[in-house]
Structures are given as C-alpha cells and as structure tokens.
Design an enzyme around this catalytic site. Structure first.
Site, PDB file in Angstrom:
ATOM      1  N   LYS A  23       0.834  -1.194   0.000  1.00  0.00           N
ATOM      2  CA  LYS A  23       0.000   0.000   0.000  1.00  0.00           C
ATOM      3  C   LYS A  23       0.873   1.250   0.000  1.00  0.00           C
ATOM      4  CE  LYS A  23      -3.635  -0.341   2.725  1.00  0.00           C
ATOM      5  NZ  LYS A  23      -4.192  -0.418   4.095  1.00  0.00           N
ATOM      6  N   ARG A  94      -2.716   3.610   8.597  1.00  0.00           N
ATOM      7  CA  ARG A  94      -3.108   2.410   7.845  1.00  0.00           C
ATOM      8  C   ARG A  94      -1.957   1.422   7.760  1.00  0.00           C
ATOM      9  NH1 ARG A  94      -4.641   5.019   2.203  1.00  0.00           N
ATOM     10  NH2 ARG A  94      -5.860   3.096   1.966  1.00  0.00           N
ATOM     11  N   GLY A 103      -8.140  -7.013   4.976  1.00  0.00           N
ATOM     12  CA  GLY A 103      -8.934  -7.059   6.205  1.00  0.00           C
ATOM     13  C   GLY A 103      -8.222  -7.657   7.405  1.00  0.00           C
ATOM     14  N   MET A 105      -5.411  -6.538   9.017  1.00  0.00           N
ATOM     15  CA  MET A 105      -4.871  -5.599  10.000  1.00  0.00           C
ATOM     16  C   MET A 105      -5.733  -4.353   9.977  1.00  0.00           C
ATOM     17  SD  MET A 105      -0.854  -6.328   9.624  1.00  0.00           S
ATOM     18  CE  MET A 105      -0.984  -6.006   7.906  1.00  0.00           C
ATOM     19  N   ARG A 340      -3.734  -1.530  -6.152  1.00  0.00           N
ATOM     20  CA  ARG A 340      -2.910  -2.749  -6.193  1.00  0.00           C
ATOM     21  C   ARG A 340      -3.331  -3.546  -7.409  1.00  0.00           C
ATOM     22  NH1 ARG A 340      -5.831  -4.520  -0.858  1.00  0.00           N
ATOM     23  NH2 ARG A 340      -7.896  -4.834  -1.681  1.00  0.00           N
ATOM     24  N   HIS A 457      -4.140 -45.566  -7.900  1.00  0.00           N
ATOM     25  CA  HIS A 457      -4.533 -45.980  -9.249  1.00  0.00           C
ATOM     26  C   HIS A 457      -5.669 -45.108  -9.776  1.00  0.00           C
ATOM     27  CE1 HIS A 457      -7.039 -48.396 -12.015  1.00  0.00           C
ATOM     28  NE2 HIS A 457      -5.858 -48.697 -12.538  1.00  0.00           N
ATOM     29  N   ARG A 563       0.213 -45.729 -24.004  1.00  0.00           N
ATOM     30  CA  ARG A 563       0.363 -46.971 -23.237  1.00  0.00           C
ATOM     31  C   ARG A 563      -0.499 -48.043 -23.872  1.00  0.00           C
ATOM     32  NH1 ARG A 563      -0.377 -42.884 -18.426  1.00  0.00           N
ATOM     33  NH2 ARG A 563      -1.748 -42.180 -20.088  1.00  0.00           N
ATOM     34  N   ARG A 619       4.650 -46.902 -26.518  1.00  0.00           N
ATOM     35  CA  ARG A 619       5.465 -47.702 -25.624  1.00  0.00           C
ATOM     36  C   ARG A 619       5.047 -49.161 -25.751  1.00  0.00           C
ATOM     37  NH1 ARG A 619       4.891 -46.596 -19.296  1.00  0.00           N
ATOM     38  NH2 ARG A 619       2.909 -47.642 -19.660  1.00  0.00           N
ATOM     39  N   GLU A 788      14.112 -45.119 -17.055  1.00  0.00           N
ATOM     40  CA  GLU A 788      13.319 -45.098 -15.823  1.00  0.00           C
ATOM     41  C   GLU A 788      13.891 -46.008 -14.747  1.00  0.00           C
ATOM     42  OE1 GLU A 788       9.331 -46.445 -16.729  1.00  0.00           O
ATOM     43  OE2 GLU A 788      10.100 -47.836 -18.232  1.00  0.00           O
ATOM     44  N   SER A 807      13.295 -41.188 -23.413  1.00  0.00           N
ATOM     45  CA  SER A 807      12.138 -40.602 -22.752  1.00  0.00           C
ATOM     46  C   SER A 807      12.209 -40.971 -21.272  1.00  0.00           C
ATOM     47  CB  SER A 807      10.852 -41.142 -23.385  1.00  0.00           C
ATOM     48  OG  SER A 807       9.740 -40.667 -22.671  1.00  0.00           O
ATOM     49  N   GLY A 809      11.014 -41.712 -17.832  1.00  0.00           N
ATOM     50  CA  GLY A 809       9.775 -42.056 -17.124  1.00  0.00           C
ATOM     51  C   GLY A 809       9.998 -41.697 -15.667  1.00  0.00           C
ATOM     52  N   THR A 810       9.660 -40.472 -15.325  1.00  0.00           N
ATOM     53  CA  THR A 810      10.091 -39.986 -14.004  1.00  0.00           C
ATOM     54  C   THR A 810       9.279 -40.571 -12.856  1.00  0.00           C
ATOM     55  OG1 THR A 810       8.809 -38.005 -14.431  1.00  0.00           O
ATOM     56  CG2 THR A 810      11.182 -37.863 -14.739  1.00  0.00           C
ATOM     57  N   ASN A 811       8.120 -41.180 -13.151  1.00  0.00           N
ATOM     58  CA  ASN A 811       7.399 -41.827 -12.045  1.00  0.00           C
ATOM     59  C   ASN A 811       8.221 -43.009 -11.533  1.00  0.00           C
ATOM     60  OD1 ASN A 811       5.454 -40.027 -12.735  1.00  0.00           O
ATOM     61  ND2 ASN A 811       3.984 -41.519 -13.493  1.00  0.00           N
ATOM     62  N   ASP A 812       8.569 -43.908 -12.438  1.00  0.00           N
ATOM     63  CA  ASP A 812       9.359 -45.065 -12.018  1.00  0.00           C
ATOM     64  C   ASP A 812      10.764 -44.656 -11.591  1.00  0.00           C
ATOM     65  OD1 ASP A 812       7.736 -47.328 -12.088  1.00  0.00           O
ATOM     66  OD2 ASP A 812       7.772 -47.361 -14.271  1.00  0.00           O
ATOM     67  N   CYS A 875       8.090 -38.223 -19.824  1.00  0.00           N
ATOM     68  CA  CYS A 875       6.688 -38.605 -19.961  1.00  0.00           C
ATOM     69  C   CYS A 875       6.073 -39.017 -18.631  1.00  0.00           C
ATOM     70  CB  CYS A 875       6.515 -39.695 -21.002  1.00  0.00           C
ATOM     71  SG  CYS A 875       7.258 -41.257 -20.537  1.00  0.00           S
ATOM     72  N   TYR A 895      11.443 -32.134 -25.115  1.00  0.00           N
ATOM     73  CA  TYR A 895       9.983 -32.129 -25.027  1.00  0.00           C
ATOM     74  C   TYR A 895       9.500 -32.628 -23.676  1.00  0.00           C
ATOM     75  CZ  TYR A 895       9.913 -37.222 -25.910  1.00  0.00           C
ATOM     76  OH  TYR A 895      10.080 -38.575 -25.819  1.00  0.00           O
TER      77      TYR A 895
HETATM   78  P1  ADP Z   1      -7.449  -1.966   4.020  1.00  0.00           P
HETATM   79  O1  ADP Z   1      -6.030  -2.372   3.968  1.00  0.00           O
HETATM   80  O2  ADP Z   1      -8.286  -2.856   4.860  1.00  0.00           O
HETATM   81  O3  ADP Z   1      -8.007  -1.726   2.654  1.00  0.00           O
HETATM   82  P2  ADP Z   1      -7.227   0.864   4.290  1.00  0.00           P
HETATM   83  O4  ADP Z   1      -5.988   1.357   4.904  1.00  0.00           O
HETATM   84  O5  ADP Z   1      -7.299   0.953   2.826  1.00  0.00           O
HETATM   85  O6  ADP Z   1      -7.498  -0.596   4.813  1.00  0.00           O
HETATM   86  O7  ADP Z   1      -8.427   1.673   4.970  1.00  0.00           O
HETATM   87  C1  ADP Z   1      -9.759   1.223   5.057  1.00  0.00           C
HETATM   88  C2  ADP Z   1     -10.721   2.262   4.537  1.00  0.00           C
HETATM   89  O8  ADP Z   1     -10.533   3.498   5.139  1.00  0.00           O
HETATM   90  C3  ADP Z   1     -10.509   2.478   3.061  1.00  0.00           C
HETATM   91  O9  ADP Z   1     -11.593   1.904   2.397  1.00  0.00           O
HETATM   92  C4  ADP Z   1     -10.476   3.947   2.846  1.00  0.00           C
HETATM   93  O10 ADP Z   1     -11.572   4.319   2.069  1.00  0.00           O
HETATM   94  C5  ADP Z   1     -10.607   4.553   4.202  1.00  0.00           C
HETATM   95  N1  ADP Z   1      -9.478   5.472   4.379  1.00  0.00           N
HETATM   96  C6  ADP Z   1      -8.240   5.169   4.747  1.00  0.00           C
HETATM   97  N2  ADP Z   1      -7.439   6.251   4.761  1.00  0.00           N
HETATM   98  C7  ADP Z   1      -8.240   7.286   4.410  1.00  0.00           C
HETATM   99  C8  ADP Z   1      -8.010   8.673   4.222  1.00  0.00           C
HETATM  100  N3  ADP Z   1      -6.809   9.237   4.418  1.00  0.00           N
HETATM  101  N4  ADP Z   1      -9.054   9.439   3.867  1.00  0.00           N
HETATM  102  C9  ADP Z   1     -10.256   8.882   3.662  1.00  0.00           C
HETATM  103  N5  ADP Z   1     -10.539   7.592   3.820  1.00  0.00           N
HETATM  104  C10 ADP Z   1      -9.535   6.788   4.177  1.00  0.00           C
HETATM  105 MG    MG Z   2       7.297 -46.624 -16.073  1.00  0.00          MG
HETATM  106 MG    MG Z   3      -7.923  -0.497   1.437  1.00  0.00          MG
END
Ligand code: ADP
Ligand code: MG
Ligand code: MG
Length: 918
Positions: A23, A94, A103, A105, A340, A457, A563, A619, A788, A807, A809-812, A875, A895
């Site tokens: 981020k 953040r 979600g 942290m 991202r 099998h 086979r 084979r 093999e 060829s 035969g890496t299983n055997d 193979c 191949y």
């Molecule tokens: P996460 O990693 O869970 O996406 P974020 O750090 O992106 O968490 O923050 C969660 C929410 O808080 C985001 O959806 C964003 O819209 C809001 N947020 C974070 N920083 C700001 C900011 N400086 N101004 C406005 N909204 C913010």
């Molecule tokens: Mg074999």
């Molecule tokens: Mg976010």
C-alpha cells in the site's frame, strides 16, 4: 548518517514493497506520477521489525522525531496543523505489508481529533453533525485498534442513543444525538482502559503506530499468513501509512468507492465497481448502505465519472496491469487512496492479457508472464456452478480436477452396463480401484474412492483420462454385493445421484449444476504465443484415438506416451489378452496374438491418422501381465460359485428322477422341472477358471513392479513384442500407402542395459524388412528407450548407441531413485516426512531436482556425448507441472509429455520456462 525510518509519499521508492509495504509503495508511486493522493508518509517495515524484536516493544528512538518532521511537510502541503484547534489536520493510520492481506490488519481514521480540534473541524466545515460523526468513529476505532476494546462496547451505546432518538438508520441521527454518542464513547473508553481518551494528537499517533505494528503478530494476521503460505521472505512486518484524511461524507458532491479497472470476473474492458454518495470508505465495505454500480456515476455526477475514467486509464497505463483501487471524492475533488494489482479469475486473466496486447499496453511476453500456468486449470474442466450453495457430505483429496454429476455405482461392470450400454451418467464409487476396473472408468463421469492418495490408481488413471476424481474420501463404505454405500453414515443406493468436485475434493448428495469449460478464442491466441516463444515442445500422453483427438484440441504437438496396455483392457480385447496369457504353448499364444494383431494395427493406424503429421510415441507393453487377469480371491470365489451351481443342477436331475417315480406311482402325467444349464458348460467354465487361477498363481510375484514386466517380458515372450512391433510398422505402411504423413516412434520400457535394447531392435529390423518388402513402403519409425531405472541413467552412453531418443519415465525413476514404492510412501510416511521437512516436497508431485534431476542430467550428458542430436523428453506425471517444466528447460530437454488436460498448462509453463531462464 542516521537511519531513515520514514519516507514521504513524494520520496519513497514505489518498487520497494518489502520496505514500504504494498500500500505504501503504491501511495508513493501514485504521488510521484502525479495522481491526486492526499499527502502523507510511510513508516517502514524495518521499524516494525525493530519494534517487534525489541524486548519492551520500543520503537527506534528516531522514529517519532522523523514522524514529526514529515508531519510538518504534510502541514505545509495541506495548509492545516496537526492538533491545530482552528484548522486541524486529520490523518488516517493504515497498515500495509509486502503481500496484500485484505482485512487482516487495522486502520484508524480521523486521528488528530480531540475536544479542541473537534470545535475547529466543526467551525471549518460548518457542519456539526459531520464533526461529531467523525469524532465518534475515531474514538471507536482508536479504542478498538489501539486499546483492544471490543466493538460491542461501543455498539451498545450507539444503540441506546438510536433507540432514545427513535431512529433505525444511522443517518437519522442529529448532531446532538451524535454528540451524545461521543460523550458515551469517551466514558466507555475511560471505564474500560482506566484512563481518559488521549487528547494529544502525537500521543494518539504513537499509540496507533504501535498498535498497527502489533497487529502484524495478531492472531488473524498470523493465521492468514499460515493459511496462504506467506513466508517472511515474501512479507516481513507491516509498514504504517499516515495519510491526510479526505471525506466522502461532505454532502452530495462527495462520495467514496472501490473499483477494478476491468471486470475481474470476465475481463471485460470496462470500469467495474461500486460507490456511495455522501459516505465514508468504510461504509462501502461494511454494507451499511447498498452501494451503486459505478456505471451509474455517469448520470449522478458526470464530471466525477469523467475524472474517474481518466484515473483508471492513467493507472493502467502506468502499472500495465489491471488495478483494484479505492477512491474518495471530497466536494468535487477526486482522490486515489489505494491501488494494487487486481486479482482475477483465470478467464479474466486470459482475456485481459490478450486485450492489453491488442491495446499496446503490454507486449506478448508480459501477457504470458502475468498468468500463473496452474491457474489455467480452472478453465479447462467443468466447474460447479458457483451460484449454487451446497454443503459437502464428505471430503477427500482433490485427485483429478473438474466436477461431475451422476448416479452412484459400486463396481466397474455395473458402471459399464449403466453408463455405456444404457447411456446413463454414472459416478464409479469404490473403496479403491484396480487396473481391471478400467472399463468402469471409461463409462463413468467421475470416480470417487475412499482409500488411496493423489497417486493412487484411481487418481492417476482419472487424471490421464481427464475425468474428475476424488480419492481417499474417508467415511465412505461400499458394499458391492448389496449395491449400496454409507457416506458419513448416510445410506446411498445404486442410482442415487451424487456430485463430486475433483478440484477441491468435495462430495455432495444430489445434483449440483455444473458449467462447461470453454476453450476461448483468447486462450487459443495466448497459447499460440506461448508455443512461438517456448523451446520445449509439449506433447500429450494419450492411449486411444479419442484421447488423441482431445490432446489435439488442447494443442498437443504430438503424443509422447501411448500406453498400449490401455488398449488391451478394452472389453473386446481383454478375452483375447487373457487367452494369450493363459496359453499353455507358444502356438496357442501365437493364435491369440494373431487375432490381436489386426486390432492393434487398426488402433495404431487411427492414432497416426488422428495425429498426422505430428509424432506419435508408442510404448511397448510395460505392466506385468498378471494385471490383466482377475485377482486370486475373485477367481476362488467364482470357482466356488460354479461348484455350487453344478451341485444345484445335479440336484435338479435328482429331483426330476424322483418326480418321474412319483407320477408313475400315482398314474398322473409326469411333472418335470426344466433343466437350467448344461452341466457340460459349467464344467467348461470351471476348467477355464481353474486354469486362470493356476496362471495367476504361477505369475504371482513378490514385487511385481520390480518383476517380470517391460522389456523383460518382451524378451522372454518375444511373440508379444513382435506382434506389437508388427502392428506399429504395418499401421505406418498403411498410412504411407494412403499418402498420410506420419511420424511413429516406438519405445521400450524398463531398459537397464544396451543389450536389451539391441535384442528388441533386432526384432524391429527384421520385421521392418518384412513389412517393407510386403508393402513396398519405406518405413521411418524411430526407435527409442525409456529411461526409468537408475542403471539406464548410468549406461546412457551405450544406450544412446541403440536409440534415436530417450524418454524419461520420471514416475518409475523417482521410485527407483528413492527406493520408495509410491503407494506405500504416500499412504504411510511421506506426509510425515513433508510435515517435518525431512523432505520438502512429495517427489512424486514435484520433480526431485537434486536426486532424480541430477541423474537425468548425467544421462543426458552421456547420451549426447555419443549422439549429439539425441532427442530427449519426459513422460512422467511431472511433465505437466510448471516447476518441473522449468527444470526440463534448464536441463536442456527437447519435449515434455503430460495428460491432455494439462497440455495448456504445460504450454504456458514452457513459455515461462524459456522466458525466465533467458
Ligand atoms: P485496508 O487495507 O483494509 O483496505 P485501508 O488502509 O485501505 O485498509 O483503509 C480502510 C478504509 O478506510 C478504506 O476503504 C479507505 O476508504 C478509508 N481510508 C483510509 N485512509 C483514508 C483517508 N486518508 N481518507 C479517507 N478515507 C480513508
Ligand atoms: Mg514406467
Ligand atoms: Mg484499502
């Protein structure tokens, strides 16, 4: 110089996700390419690690000093003051590590508010309701994140106020109501923590930074990393981003939202996402109000929609990748808060790859490299319809991907009868399967077993055929006689419909709708590019003309392994094969073989024709021949039943005799029970079964896998190999006569010395001369050996004198190198070995480069010293796995050959292997 722990968004290196977190790095990058990001700075992951490592959880001394310096810059940029009662600067704190962990942290918003700055904020905005709303959010987030208070404590207070005010929606609360909420929150805070809410913004900030650092080791985050195998090498510690607050809840010219630059479900080149007018970011995620589709923004706020479209284009142009971004609009100004790379499903990945090349955004190499070959599998098998929710009744191993629906049947014969003869959809359910069940596989949509691993099998055969398979689903007990089974205690009878999902191992009762895969135009295009770039040629393992046709559809450039025993197992051949095996004399055996010859010849001809002009590698017979006979127990059982039947029939004769006597005595007409079967027939059947039983006992071996099989069989029973060689060569001649270009290759399994190869080669030379003379066609069939067994690797130089190609035969070869029998290893000790890292991977799944791979390299080197143009392939099942394919590229193979449905995966992996090893 003193250590730098803090970087402004204007100076941090956008490529350095390790240091700044994903981020943070992207906030820097976006700032520096001129996108509108609220000013801020990043505290590095190094500071986090230092903090977590220190005994008393202390931050490095200089950190808060550097934070203050950077805050000064932010103050200058925004014209506001952190803690300034007149014109307060508010920030968010953040988290963000090198790998995205959605979600996991926490984030604190509106930091910098206290009783004094709140007044300033209200005065500045002229909106008391807004001010109190911001404050109560901050108190709750701070209490929760920095002090570990449960949300419920705050929620209760909030509810009380709502009830008093007689409103149901948050929006119904007035400024005065929210002021009361704040008061109550501050009180709860004090009661719970035993201290007043911190008024000093820097104290708030420092506590928050530490809280975010601590959340790295929080239970949620730790579990998440374990679940997704995120190692410290991938992400170590979290950075903290301090970012100026912008508000999407400042009226109807404000909004907030999240979007993908393209549709992550389909890849469609169109902005995809949701937004809310007059709301804070968290409201979108929390689902308090239902957001609107981003398409609607055009009507509601056209100028903003235009700016958003521009932002989208700039993001894609810069990152050359689909972006998943967060934005906020504050009073008509658009800010980007996060971006991202977008996570997409496989079809969307493929489509966007091809389209971005078309748009000139990326080149073909980038298009190929951005897709993980394994993910393609999703596109190649039927899937359960994701819109249908269902609970699995049992779970096994995902042994062969794809979903299948059908009526449960519990033995191969019934499967064949219902499936092939009556045309019904069936799932073959067995405790485990054996080679003699193969006809049941052909007839079934999918296979479910309760014993055995991913290389049992059932799993191997199902994968080869591209049929879904769930293996080792414990809790399934099959009673073949009664034609029923218990699944987790519940009874299912033959004919009850079940659904299996070989991609995750789930088993369901009833029918769950499936969606067919489609080999899209885009996928074809992409894989064509892969073929153009790759060095390794991807061939398929295919045993029948139908398999071959499918392999072609998947883009195989030849057959690397056919086979022949699979052909022997078909219903119309098996009696002949058994006749050949139980033959008492060479003449008898020859008679059976004479009848097999035309059948094999036509099998081969059809294969060659289907694949023309691509190479087809056949084979010669490999497995020990007792595999074609029923098991000893089965035979004993059959004999017993026949004996009973004989007795019963004889009993009928006795009864008829008695009836005749009775009727004579009474003078009535004679009542006679019709004779059911001729005892002569039973005798004959008994004789055959007894003969088979004797043969089975004769052929019993202590260790069949190391026993009388492969070339050993070919040398001791020359008629068998000679028949196969003749069938191959005559098939070639027939194709040549029709003007069809074919490139047949035959290879000999289990070879350990050049003398064996020479022995078989002599059959070939002799038979070839005969066929050429008889047909007038010149034959070009190539002759090669499988490598093999370990000795074959050591003698590769001398084998090369006798072979046109190798060829592996890496299983055997893996079994032989480790002296592990695969089934036993996987069912007994390998899982424990893997868990304890005595062996990191299962060598039957991931090619063991250090041992098996080393042997391969030696064999290749010695082979090519003798014959520089020796063509070399693989193979075994490894041939379809990206990591092994990468090794094959590095080692210099020509191949790889894998099961048909893996071919697309292997084609992409081959291109990756070339590009990554340039
Ligand atoms: P996460 O990693 O869970 O996406 P974020 O750090 O992106 O968490 O923050 C969660 C929410 O808080 C985001 O959806 C964003 O819209 C809001 N947020 C974070 N920083 C700001 C900011 N400086 N101004 C406005 N909204 C913010
Ligand atoms: Mg074999
Ligand atoms: Mg976010």
């Amino acid at each position: 110089m003193k250590k730098k722990w803090v970087y402004a968004f204007t100076e941090g290196d956008g490529k350095d996700k390790k240091l700044l977190g994903g981020k943070g790095a992207n906030l820097c990058e976006m700032t520096q390419i001129g996108l509108n990001v609220p000013p801020g700075f990043v505290i590095t992951t190094e500071a986090c690690l230092y903090f977590l490592d220190s005994a008393a959880h202390e931050m490095p001394d200089e950190v808060m000093g550097q934070v203050r310096e950077h805050m000064l810059q932010v103050e200058q940029a925004t014209g506001k003051g952190f803690g300034d009662a007149e014109n307060p600067l508010l920030v968010s704190v953040r988290s963000g590590s090198a790998m995205s962990m959605p979600g996991m942290m926490d984030t604190i918003l509106n930091l910098g508010l206290n009783s004094r700055t709140l007044e300033g904020e209200i005065a500045q905005t002229g909106d008391a309701r807004f001010g109190y709303d911001a404050y109560r959010r901050f108190i709750q987030l701070f209490g929760k994140v920095a002090m570990g208070m449960p949300d419920e404590m705050f929620d209760e207070e909030f509810e009380i106020v709502k009830q008093d005010a007689r409103v149901t929606e948050d929006v119904g609360l007035s400024a005065a109501n929210l002021e009361e909420v704040c008061d109550r929150f501050l009180q709860v805070f004090q009661t719970h923590t035993g201290r007043p809410f911190p008024e000093d913004p820097y104290e708030q900030l420092e506590l928050s930074i530490k809280a975010v650092f601590n959340s790295w080791m929080g239970r949620r985050a730790v579990d998440y990393r374990r679940e997704f195998n995120i190692t410290p090498a991938m992400a170590n510690g979290t950075a903290v981003n301090v970012c100026t607050m912008v508000f999407g809840n400042r009226g109807n010219d404000s909004a907030t939202g999240v979007a993908f630059t393209r549709n992550p479900g389909t890849g469609e080149n169109r902005l995809y996402g949701e937004y809310l007018v007059n709301a804070q970011g968290e409201d979108v995620v929390a689902g308090i109000r239902t957001p609107k589709a981003i398409d609607k923004m055009d009507q509601e706020m056209p100028e903003m929609a235009r700016q958003l479209a521009e932002l989208r284009n700039r993001l894609e142009a810069h990152y050359q990748e689909i972006q998943d971004f967060e934005f906020t609009i504050e009073r008509g100004t658009l800010y980007c808060l996060q971006t991202r790379n977008g996570k997409m499903n496989a079809p969307a990945m493929v489509r966007t790859s091809v389209e971005m090349v078309g748009e000139g955004l990326i080149d073909r190499e980038q298009a190929l490299l951005r897709i993980n070959p394994d993910h393609l599998e999703q596109m190649l098998y039927p899937q359960l319809d994701r819109n249908v929710r269902a609970h699995p009744v049992a779970q096994g191993l995902p042994a062969s991907p794809g979903a299948a629906v059908g009526q449960a049947v519990f033995d191969a014969d019934r499967a064949e009868h219902l499936g092939r003869v009556l045309g019904m959809k069936v799932i073959l359910v067995r405790e485990e399967t054996k080679p003699e069940d193969i006809h049941g596989f052909f007839a079934a949509q999918g296979i479910l077993t309760s014993r055995g691993g991913k290389t049992s099998h059932a799993a191997v055969v199902a994968r080869g055929m591209g049929k879904p398979c769930v293996a080792g689903a414990e809790g399934i007990h099959v009673d073949v006689q009664k034609r029923e089974a218990y699944v987790s205690g519940q009874l299912i009878r033959e004919g009850d419909v079940i659904t299996i999902d070989g991609s995750n191992g789930n088993v369901y009762f009833g029918e769950i709708p499936t969606v067919e895969p489609e080999f899209s135009r885009e996928l074809n295009t992409l894989l064509q590019w892969a073929d153009e770039i790759a060095y390794l040629r991807v061939m398929a393992n295919a045993d029948t003309p139908e398999d071959a046709a499918r392999a072609l559809k998947f883009g195989a450039r030849g057959i690397g392994l056919c086979r022949t025993e699979r052909m022997f197992n078909a219903v119309d051949r098996l009696p002949l094969v058994i006749e050949m095996i139980v033959a008492e004399t060479t003449e008898q055996r020859q008679q059976a073989l004479d009848r097999l010859l035309p059948i094999q010849r036509s099998d081969f001809r059809k294969l060659f024709e289907t694949m023309s002009p691509l190479p087809v590698t056949i084979r010669l017979l490999d497995p020990p021949i007792h595999e074609f006979l029923p098991g000893e127990e089965q035979l004993k059982d059959d004999i017993e039943k026949l004996e009973h039947l004989k007795d019963s029939v004889q009993g009928l004769d006795v009864l008829n005799g008695a009836l005749a006597l009775l009727s004579a005595e009474k003078g009535t007409s004679e009542a006679k029970i019709p004779q059911l079967v001729d005892t002569g027939l039973i005798e004959e059947a008994l004789k055959t079964k007894a003969l088979m039983l004797r043969k089975v006992r004769d052929l019993t071996e202590v260790n069949p896998m190391l026993g009388h099989r492969g070339v050993r069989l070919g040398i001791t029973y020359p008629e068998i190999y000679r028949m196969q060689i003749q069938a191959i060569l005559e098939a070639e001649a027939e194709c040549a006569a029709k003007g069809i270009e074919v490139h047949p290759q035959m290879m000999v399994p289990q070879v350990c010395t050049a003398a064996e190869l020479k022995w078989v080669r002599e059959y070939v030379d002799e038979i070839k001369t005969g066929v050429e003379r008889k047909t007038g066609q010149q034959l070009n069939c190539r002759f090669g050996t499988m490598i093999e067994v370990v000795r074959a690797c050591m003698r590769a130089g001398s084998l090369a004198n006798q072979a046109d190609f190798f060829s592996f035969g890496t299983n055997d070869l893996t079994q032989a190198t480790f002296s592990f029998s695969r089934e036993d290893a996987e069912n007994k000790f390998l899982p424990m070995y893997n868990q304890n890292e005595i062996l990191r991977d299962n060598p039957f799944e991931v090619l063991d480069e250090k041992g098996v791979g080393r042997l391969m390299q030696l064999a290749m080197q010695w082979g090519r010293e003798v014959k520089p143009d020796l063509s070399i392939g693989i193979c075994g099942e490894h041939g379809g796995h990206p990591a092994s394919i990468d090794f094959c590229q590095r080692a210099g193979l020509n191949y790889v050959s894998c099961s048909a449905p893996r071919v697309p995966v292997a084609r992409l992996a081959a291109a990756h292997a070339f590009l990554n090893n340039r």
